[in-house]
Scaffold this motif. Structure first.
Motif, PDB file in Angstrom:
ATOM      1  N   MET A   1       0.817  -1.183   0.000  1.00  0.00           N
ATOM      2  CA  MET A   1       0.000   0.000   0.000  1.00  0.00           C
ATOM      3  C   MET A   1       0.862   1.249   0.000  1.00  0.00           C
ATOM      4  O   MET A   1       0.473   2.260  -0.544  1.00  0.00           O
ATOM      5  CB  MET A   1      -0.950  -0.031   1.188  1.00  0.00           C
ATOM      6  N   GLY A   2       2.010   1.227   0.570  1.00  0.00           N
ATOM      7  CA  GLY A   2       2.927   2.355   0.510  1.00  0.00           C
ATOM      8  C   GLY A   2       2.793   3.292   1.691  1.00  0.00           C
ATOM      9  O   GLY A   2       1.876   3.214   2.491  1.00  0.00           O
ATOM     10  N   ASN A   3       3.745   4.151   1.777  1.00  0.00           N
ATOM     11  CA  ASN A   3       3.808   5.140   2.830  1.00  0.00           C
ATOM     12  C   ASN A   3       2.766   6.228   2.573  1.00  0.00           C
ATOM     13  O   ASN A   3       2.708   6.782   1.479  1.00  0.00           O
ATOM     14  CB  ASN A   3       5.232   5.719   2.832  1.00  0.00           C
ATOM     15  N   PRO A   4       1.937   6.605   3.577  1.00  0.00           N
ATOM     16  CA  PRO A   4       0.915   7.645   3.363  1.00  0.00           C
ATOM     17  C   PRO A   4       1.508   8.977   2.919  1.00  0.00           C
ATOM     18  O   PRO A   4       0.885   9.725   2.184  1.00  0.00           O
ATOM     19  CB  PRO A   4       0.236   7.794   4.722  1.00  0.00           C
ATOM     20  N   GLU A   5       2.731   9.283   3.344  1.00  0.00           N
ATOM     21  CA  GLU A   5       3.362  10.532   2.941  1.00  0.00           C
ATOM     22  C   GLU A   5       3.625  10.568   1.437  1.00  0.00           C
ATOM     23  O   GLU A   5       3.650  11.622   0.829  1.00  0.00           O
ATOM     24  CB  GLU A   5       4.655  10.755   3.714  1.00  0.00           C
ATOM     25  N   GLU A   6       3.813   9.425   0.810  1.00  0.00           N
ATOM     26  CA  GLU A   6       4.059   9.362  -0.624  1.00  0.00           C
ATOM     27  C   GLU A   6       2.785   9.640  -1.425  1.00  0.00           C
ATOM     28  O   GLU A   6       2.866   9.992  -2.582  1.00  0.00           O
ATOM     29  CB  GLU A   6       4.621   7.992  -1.006  1.00  0.00           C
ATOM     30  N   ARG A   7       1.619   9.490  -0.810  1.00  0.00           N
ATOM     31  CA  ARG A   7       0.354   9.688  -1.514  1.00  0.00           C
ATOM     32  C   ARG A   7      -0.208  11.090  -1.336  1.00  0.00           C
ATOM     33  O   ARG A   7      -1.238  11.399  -1.898  1.00  0.00           O
ATOM     34  CB  ARG A   7      -0.659   8.665  -1.032  1.00  0.00           C
ATOM     35  N   THR A   8       0.435  11.919  -0.557  1.00  0.00           N
ATOM     36  CA  THR A   8      -0.089  13.265  -0.345  1.00  0.00           C
ATOM     37  C   THR A   8       0.320  14.179  -1.496  1.00  0.00           C
ATOM     38  O   THR A   8       1.334  13.971  -2.153  1.00  0.00           O
ATOM     39  CB  THR A   8       0.406  13.856   0.985  1.00  0.00           C
ATOM     40  N   GLN A   9      -0.504  15.180  -1.730  1.00  0.00           N
ATOM     41  CA  GLN A   9      -0.244  16.144  -2.785  1.00  0.00           C
ATOM     42  C   GLN A   9      -0.677  17.515  -2.290  1.00  0.00           C
ATOM     43  O   GLN A   9      -1.735  17.658  -1.685  1.00  0.00           O
ATOM     44  CB  GLN A   9      -1.033  15.767  -4.045  1.00  0.00           C
ATOM     45  N   LYS A  10       0.131  18.527  -2.549  1.00  0.00           N
ATOM     46  CA  LYS A  10      -0.227  19.884  -2.177  1.00  0.00           C
ATOM     47  C   LYS A  10      -1.144  20.447  -3.251  1.00  0.00           C
ATOM     48  O   LYS A  10      -0.868  20.324  -4.443  1.00  0.00           O
ATOM     49  CB  LYS A  10       1.023  20.742  -2.028  1.00  0.00           C
ATOM     50  N   LEU A  11      -2.264  21.049  -2.799  1.00  0.00           N
ATOM     51  CA  LEU A  11      -3.280  21.552  -3.712  1.00  0.00           C
ATOM     52  C   LEU A  11      -3.599  23.011  -3.440  1.00  0.00           C
ATOM     53  O   LEU A  11      -3.537  23.467  -2.293  1.00  0.00           O
ATOM     54  CB  LEU A  11      -4.578  20.754  -3.555  1.00  0.00           C
ATOM     55  N   LEU A  12      -3.955  23.735  -4.488  1.00  0.00           N
ATOM     56  CA  LEU A  12      -4.552  25.052  -4.350  1.00  0.00           C
ATOM     57  C   LEU A  12      -6.055  24.818  -4.431  1.00  0.00           C
ATOM     58  O   LEU A  12      -6.568  24.365  -5.458  1.00  0.00           O
ATOM     59  CB  LEU A  12      -4.109  25.993  -5.472  1.00  0.00           C
ATOM     60  N   ILE A  13      -6.761  25.073  -3.348  1.00  0.00           N
ATOM     61  CA  ILE A  13      -8.198  24.839  -3.286  1.00  0.00           C
ATOM     62  C   ILE A  13      -8.914  26.178  -3.431  1.00  0.00           C
ATOM     63  O   ILE A  13      -8.526  27.160  -2.813  1.00  0.00           O
ATOM     64  CB  ILE A  13      -8.581  24.153  -1.960  1.00  0.00           C
ATOM     65  N   PHE A  14      -9.947  26.213  -4.277  1.00  0.00           N
ATOM     66  CA  PHE A  14     -10.697  27.441  -4.501  1.00  0.00           C
ATOM     67  C   PHE A  14     -12.156  27.091  -4.757  1.00  0.00           C
ATOM     68  O   PHE A  14     -12.516  25.939  -4.968  1.00  0.00           O
ATOM     69  CB  PHE A  14     -10.104  28.261  -5.656  1.00  0.00           C
ATOM     70  N   HIS A  15     -13.001  28.102  -4.730  1.00  0.00           N
ATOM     71  CA  HIS A  15     -14.440  27.937  -4.901  1.00  0.00           C
ATOM     72  C   HIS A  15     -14.856  28.665  -6.173  1.00  0.00           C
ATOM     73  O   HIS A  15     -14.483  29.816  -6.375  1.00  0.00           O
ATOM     74  CB  HIS A  15     -15.149  28.532  -3.686  1.00  0.00           C
ATOM     75  N   SER A  16     -15.599  27.999  -7.046  1.00  0.00           N
ATOM     76  CA  SER A  16     -16.057  28.621  -8.295  1.00  0.00           C
ATOM     77  C   SER A  16     -17.459  28.119  -8.640  1.00  0.00           C
ATOM     78  O   SER A  16     -17.686  26.912  -8.703  1.00  0.00           O
ATOM     79  CB  SER A  16     -15.090  28.284  -9.434  1.00  0.00           C
ATOM     80  N   SER A  17     -18.365  29.036  -8.831  1.00  0.00           N
ATOM     81  CA  SER A  17     -19.736  28.714  -9.249  1.00  0.00           C
ATOM     82  C   SER A  17     -20.396  27.655  -8.373  1.00  0.00           C
ATOM     83  O   SER A  17     -21.039  26.738  -8.853  1.00  0.00           O
ATOM     84  CB  SER A  17     -19.752  28.258 -10.710  1.00  0.00           C
ATOM     85  N   GLY A  18     -20.198  27.775  -7.065  1.00  0.00           N
ATOM     86  CA  GLY A  18     -20.823  26.844  -6.139  1.00  0.00           C
ATOM     87  C   GLY A  18     -20.107  25.510  -6.016  1.00  0.00           C
ATOM     88  O   GLY A  18     -20.635  24.584  -5.416  1.00  0.00           O
ATOM     89  N   LEU A  19     -18.934  25.396  -6.582  1.00  0.00           N
ATOM     90  CA  LEU A  19     -18.197  24.127  -6.595  1.00  0.00           C
ATOM     91  C   LEU A  19     -16.828  24.322  -5.958  1.00  0.00           C
ATOM     92  O   LEU A  19     -16.143  25.309  -6.244  1.00  0.00           O
ATOM     93  CB  LEU A  19     -18.031  23.677  -8.050  1.00  0.00           C
ATOM     94  N   ASP A  20     -16.437  23.411  -5.071  1.00  0.00           N
ATOM     95  CA  ASP A  20     -15.079  23.423  -4.534  1.00  0.00           C
ATOM     96  C   ASP A  20     -14.176  22.752  -5.549  1.00  0.00           C
ATOM     97  O   ASP A  20     -14.478  21.661  -6.033  1.00  0.00           O
ATOM     98  CB  ASP A  20     -15.006  22.690  -3.193  1.00  0.00           C
TER      99      ASP A  20
END
Length: 83
Positions: A1-20
């Protein structure tokens, strides 16, 4: 399954037209404030126009039009995400 740290990703999260929404952070070049766009005739409906960013014409895509969301009118403080 792998190390959980290897599956993380940094994201820019924003809201547009009622959608995350999110973009991978490594794809984001910068975030710029709303500006006047040049809109030559014949632009496709998903394209809002072009931004002059330090002498480079950057096409501005309207996410609401691209994925058929309710229209969200940009305001004075609406940022643009440059990918």
């Amino acid at each position: 399954m792998g190390n959980p740290e290897e599956r993380t990703q940094k994201l820019l999260i924003f809201h547009s037209s009622g959608l995350d929404c999110a973009f991978p952070l490594e794809a984001v070049r910068e975030i710029v404030p709303m500006a006047m766009l040049s809109s030559p005739p014949g632009l496709p409906s998903g394209l809002a126009g072009f931004l002059d960013l330090r002498g480079t014409a950057i096409p501005i895509v309207r996410l609401d039009r691209l994925i058929d969301l309710p229209e969200q009118l940009p305001g004075l403080h609406t940022p643009m995400i440059v990918l």
